[in-house]
Motif scaffolding. Structure first.
Motif, PDB file in Angstrom:
ATOM      1  N   TRP A  71      -8.511   4.304  -5.361  1.00 13.54           N
ATOM      2  CA  TRP A  71      -8.468   2.949  -5.912  1.00 13.54           C
ATOM      3  C   TRP A  71      -8.099   1.963  -4.811  1.00 13.54           C
ATOM      4  CZ3 TRP A  71     -10.125   1.880 -10.783  1.00 13.54           C
ATOM      5  CH2 TRP A  71     -10.304   2.981 -11.626  1.00 13.54           C
ATOM      6  N   ASP A  72      -8.827   0.878  -4.724  1.00 12.46           N
ATOM      7  CA  ASP A  72      -8.691  -0.081  -3.634  1.00 12.46           C
ATOM      8  C   ASP A  72      -8.453  -1.472  -4.209  1.00 12.46           C
ATOM      9  OD1 ASP A  72      -8.888  -1.509  -1.254  1.00 12.46           O
ATOM     10  OD2 ASP A  72     -11.082  -1.395  -1.173  1.00 12.46           O
ATOM     11  N   GLY A  73      -7.242  -2.000  -4.013  1.00  8.87           N
ATOM     12  CA  GLY A  73      -6.908  -3.320  -4.521  1.00  8.87           C
ATOM     13  C   GLY A  73      -5.756  -3.913  -3.739  1.00  8.87           C
ATOM     14  N   ASP A  74      -5.455  -5.150  -4.003  1.00  8.12           N
ATOM     15  CA  ASP A  74      -4.343  -5.832  -3.340  1.00  8.12           C
ATOM     16  C   ASP A  74      -3.041  -5.117  -3.691  1.00  8.12           C
ATOM     17  OD1 ASP A  74      -2.354  -7.535  -2.455  1.00  8.12           O
ATOM     18  OD2 ASP A  74      -3.348  -9.355  -3.149  1.00  8.12           O
ATOM     19  N   PRO A  75      -2.351  -4.526  -2.721  1.00  7.73           N
ATOM     20  CA  PRO A  75      -1.132  -3.768  -3.023  1.00  7.73           C
ATOM     21  C   PRO A  75      -0.001  -4.639  -3.550  1.00  7.73           C
ATOM     22  CG  PRO A  75      -1.431  -3.974  -0.650  1.00  7.73           C
ATOM     23  CD  PRO A  75      -2.689  -4.481  -1.284  1.00  7.73           C
ATOM     24  N   GLU A  97      -8.066 -16.841  -6.920  1.00  3.34           N
ATOM     25  CA  GLU A  97      -9.350 -16.422  -7.468  1.00  3.34           C
ATOM     26  C   GLU A  97      -9.139 -15.094  -8.190  1.00  3.34           C
ATOM     27  OE1 GLU A  97     -12.031 -15.889  -4.183  1.00  3.34           O
ATOM     28  OE2 GLU A  97     -10.928 -14.192  -3.383  1.00  3.34           O
ATOM     29  N   ASN A  98     -10.054 -14.737  -9.056  1.00  2.00           N
ATOM     30  CA  ASN A  98      -9.961 -13.453  -9.730  1.00  2.00           C
ATOM     31  C   ASN A  98      -9.972 -12.326  -8.701  1.00  2.00           C
ATOM     32  OD1 ASN A  98     -10.173 -14.980 -12.044  1.00  2.00           O
ATOM     33  ND2 ASN A  98     -12.302 -14.447 -12.441  1.00  2.00           N
ATOM     34  N   THR A  99      -9.126 -11.330  -8.918  1.00  2.57           N
ATOM     35  CA  THR A  99      -9.061 -10.208  -7.993  1.00  2.57           C
ATOM     36  C   THR A  99      -9.185  -8.903  -8.766  1.00  2.57           C
ATOM     37  OG1 THR A  99      -7.844  -9.276  -6.107  1.00  2.57           O
ATOM     38  CG2 THR A  99      -6.549  -9.976  -8.023  1.00  2.57           C
ATOM     39  N   PHE A 100      -9.548  -7.828  -8.062  1.00  2.00           N
ATOM     40  CA  PHE A 100      -9.932  -6.587  -8.723  1.00  2.00           C
ATOM     41  C   PHE A 100      -9.325  -5.388  -7.991  1.00  2.00           C
ATOM     42  CE2 PHE A 100     -12.994  -9.861  -9.373  1.00  2.00           C
ATOM     43  CZ  PHE A 100     -13.475  -9.704 -10.662  1.00  2.00           C
ATOM     44  N   VAL A 101      -9.155  -4.325  -8.741  1.00  2.00           N
ATOM     45  CA  VAL A 101      -8.908  -3.029  -8.129  1.00  2.00           C
ATOM     46  C   VAL A 101     -10.194  -2.236  -8.320  1.00  2.00           C
ATOM     47  CG1 VAL A 101      -7.855  -2.028 -10.221  1.00  2.00           C
ATOM     48  CG2 VAL A 101      -7.339  -1.055  -7.967  1.00  2.00           C
ATOM     49  N   ILE A 102     -10.690  -1.631  -7.240  1.00  2.00           N
ATOM     50  CA  ILE A 102     -12.026  -1.047  -7.213  1.00  2.00           C
ATOM     51  C   ILE A 102     -11.924   0.468  -7.077  1.00  2.00           C
ATOM     52  CG2 ILE A 102     -14.249  -1.049  -6.006  1.00  2.00           C
ATOM     53  CD1 ILE A 102     -13.346  -3.798  -4.801  1.00  2.00           C
ATOM     54  N   TRP A 103     -12.638   1.193  -7.935  1.00  2.00           N
ATOM     55  CA  TRP A 103     -12.714   2.646  -7.817  1.00  2.00           C
ATOM     56  C   TRP A 103     -13.713   2.983  -6.720  1.00  2.00           C
ATOM     57  CZ3 TRP A 103     -16.519   6.459  -9.703  1.00  2.00           C
ATOM     58  CH2 TRP A 103     -16.050   7.781  -9.579  1.00  2.00           C
ATOM     59  N   ARG A 104     -13.243   3.737  -5.721  1.00  2.00           N
ATOM     60  CA  ARG A 104     -14.083   4.054  -4.574  1.00  2.00           C
ATOM     61  C   ARG A 104     -14.668   5.464  -4.651  1.00  2.00           C
ATOM     62  NH1 ARG A 104     -15.783  -0.594  -2.358  1.00  2.00           N
ATOM     63  NH2 ARG A 104     -14.068  -1.938  -1.639  1.00  2.00           N
ATOM     64  N   GLY A 105     -14.715   6.029  -5.832  1.00  3.63           N
ATOM     65  CA  GLY A 105     -15.223   7.391  -5.982  1.00  3.63           C
ATOM     66  C   GLY A 105     -16.721   7.487  -6.180  1.00  3.63           C
ATOM     67  N   GLY A 106     -17.422   6.365  -6.150  1.00  4.45           N
ATOM     68  CA  GLY A 106     -18.868   6.399  -6.333  1.00  4.45           C
ATOM     69  C   GLY A 106     -19.369   5.118  -6.970  1.00  4.45           C
ATOM     70  N   GLY A 145     -10.934 -13.787  -0.920  1.00  7.88           N
ATOM     71  CA  GLY A 145     -10.161 -12.551  -0.887  1.00  7.88           C
ATOM     72  C   GLY A 145     -10.992 -11.325  -0.560  1.00  7.88           C
ATOM     73  N   LYS A 146     -10.301 -10.200  -0.364  1.00 15.44           N
ATOM     74  CA  LYS A 146     -10.955  -8.948   0.018  1.00 15.44           C
ATOM     75  C   LYS A 146     -11.430  -8.128  -1.174  1.00 15.44           C
ATOM     76  CE  LYS A 146      -8.946  -6.331   2.980  1.00 15.44           C
ATOM     77  NZ  LYS A 146      -7.879  -5.530   3.637  1.00 15.44           N
ATOM     78  N   TRP A 147     -10.936  -8.434  -2.377  1.00 16.38           N
ATOM     79  CA  TRP A 147     -11.191  -7.549  -3.511  1.00 16.38           C
ATOM     80  C   TRP A 147     -11.848  -8.331  -4.651  1.00 16.38           C
ATOM     81  CZ3 TRP A 147      -6.404  -7.631  -0.952  1.00 16.38           C
ATOM     82  CH2 TRP A 147      -6.141  -6.496  -0.156  1.00 16.38           C
TER      83      TRP A 147
END
Length: 272
Positions: A71-75, A97-106, A145-147
Motif C-alpha cells: 500500500w502506497d500513500g502519504d504516511p 487536494e484529494n489524496t489516496f492510498v494505492i494498492w501496488r499489488g497489480g 501531490g504524489k498520491w
C-alpha cells in the motif's frame, strides 16, 4: 419481489433488466448462510437463485495483512492500525487536494472486491480501474501531490448523499445516481435502463453512519455493480470507449474538507 421499471433502451434494456433482477437483493446478511429457494429439476419446488454470501471468500485473496506492505500513500495520513487501514486528517494537517492510498499489488481488470468501511465525517471513496496522476498532471485541476488517482470510484460520504453511487474522479464526474441502472453509450451520454429494487432514499436508510458497512464491487468487462450492505445500489454498462477503463489501480480516498477518519478492513480481492 423485484421492482424494476424499464425505460426505452430497446433490446438492451430487456437484457439489463434480467441481469439486474439477479442481484437486486444481492447478499445474505453477514453471518447468515444463504438458502436456495428451490431444488431445481426433479426437486418438486420452485427454482430460484440463492443470494450472494458476503462472508464467502472462496477464490478471494486478502490484500491487507495489517501492514502497509503493498500500500502506497502519504504516511502522514495513512497507517495500519491492527487489522484496519486508517486514513486521518486533522485541522493542523488540512488537505489541499484529494489524496489516496494505492494498492501496488497489480491492476485488476475483471474482479470482485469485498471490504468493510467506517468513517467519521466528510467524503471518501473506493477507486478501481484507476490511473496514477503524477504531480503536474491535469484532470479537473493540476495535481500537486504524489498520491492522486483518476478513474472509477465507488463513492462514500458521511451524510450518505453519494454513498453507493459510481463517480469518475478527475474524469466524467457522476456517472449515475444511487438506485439507478444506467448505460453510458458510445457517444458518452448516460441513459437510464431503469430503477433498481429500492429508490435512493430507501437505499440510504440501509447505510449506517459512523458504523461498519460492507461493500461488494463487481467489474466484468464494461459492466460494473456496486453492492452496499447486501443491496445493489448501482448498475452500469459503460460503452463509452473514450471514457471507460477496463483495468487499473485500486485505492482509497480521503477528500478535502473538515477533519475526518476513514477505516477499511477485511479487504478481499478476487480476479476473474
Amino acid at each position: 419481489m423485484m421492482r424494476f421499471r424499464e425505460f426505452g433502451c430497446g433490446g438492451f434494456g430487456v437484457i439489463a433488466a434480467l441481469l439486474v433482477g439477479v442481484v437486486l437483493s444481492a447478499q445474505a446478511p453477514a453471518g447468515q448462510t444463504p438458502q436456495g429457494r428451490g431444488q431445481g429439476r426433479g426437486g418438486g419446488g420452485p427454482r430460484g437463485a440463492a443470494p450472494l454470501n458476503f462472508e464467502d471468500h472462496s477464490g478471494f485473496e486478502s490484500i491487507f495483512d495489517g501492514t502497509m506492505k503493498s500500500w502506497d500513500g502519504d504516511p502522514a495520513i495513512w497507517k495500519a492500525e491492527g487489522d484496519t487501514l486508517v486514513g486521518t486528517t486533522t485541522e493542523a494537517n488540512p488537505l489541499k487536494e484529494n489524496t489516496f492510498v494505492i494498492w501496488r499489488g497489480g491492476e485488476p481488470a475483471d474482479f470482485e472486491l469485498k471490504l468493510e468501511y467506517r468513517m467519521s465525517a466528510t467524503n471518501s471513496g473506493i477507486q478501481f480501474r484507476s490511473t496514477h496522476v503524477p504531480p503536474g498532471g491535469e484532470g479537473r485541476g493540476a495535481v500537486t501531490g504524489k498520491w492522486v488517482l483518476k478513474g472509477y470510484q465507488a463513492d462514500i460520504d458521511f451524510a450518505n448523499q453519494f454513498t453507493g453511487m459510481v463517480y469518475e474522479e478527475r474524469g466524467r464526474g457522476f456517472l449515475m445516481q444511487r438506485g439507478q441502472a444506467v448505460e453510458i453509450g458510445p457517444d458518452g451520454v448516460s441513459r437510464m435502463i431503469g430503477n433498481l429494487e429500492m429508490n435512493a432514499d430507501e437505499l440510504k436508510a440501509l447505510i449506517k453512519p459512523g458504523d461498519w458497512n460492507t461493500v461488494h464491487l463487481i467489474a466484468r468487462g464494461n459492466t460494473i455493480m456496486n453492492i452496499v450492505n447486501g443491496h445493489v445500489t448501482a448498475f452500469i454498462v459503460d460503452d463509452d470507449a473514450k471514457g471507460q477503463a477496463l483495468k487499473g489501480l485500486l485505492g482509497f480516498q480521503i477528500h478535502v474538507g473538515p477533519p475526518m477518519k476513514i477505516e477499511f478492513k477485511n479487504i478481499y480481492l478476487k480476479t476473474l
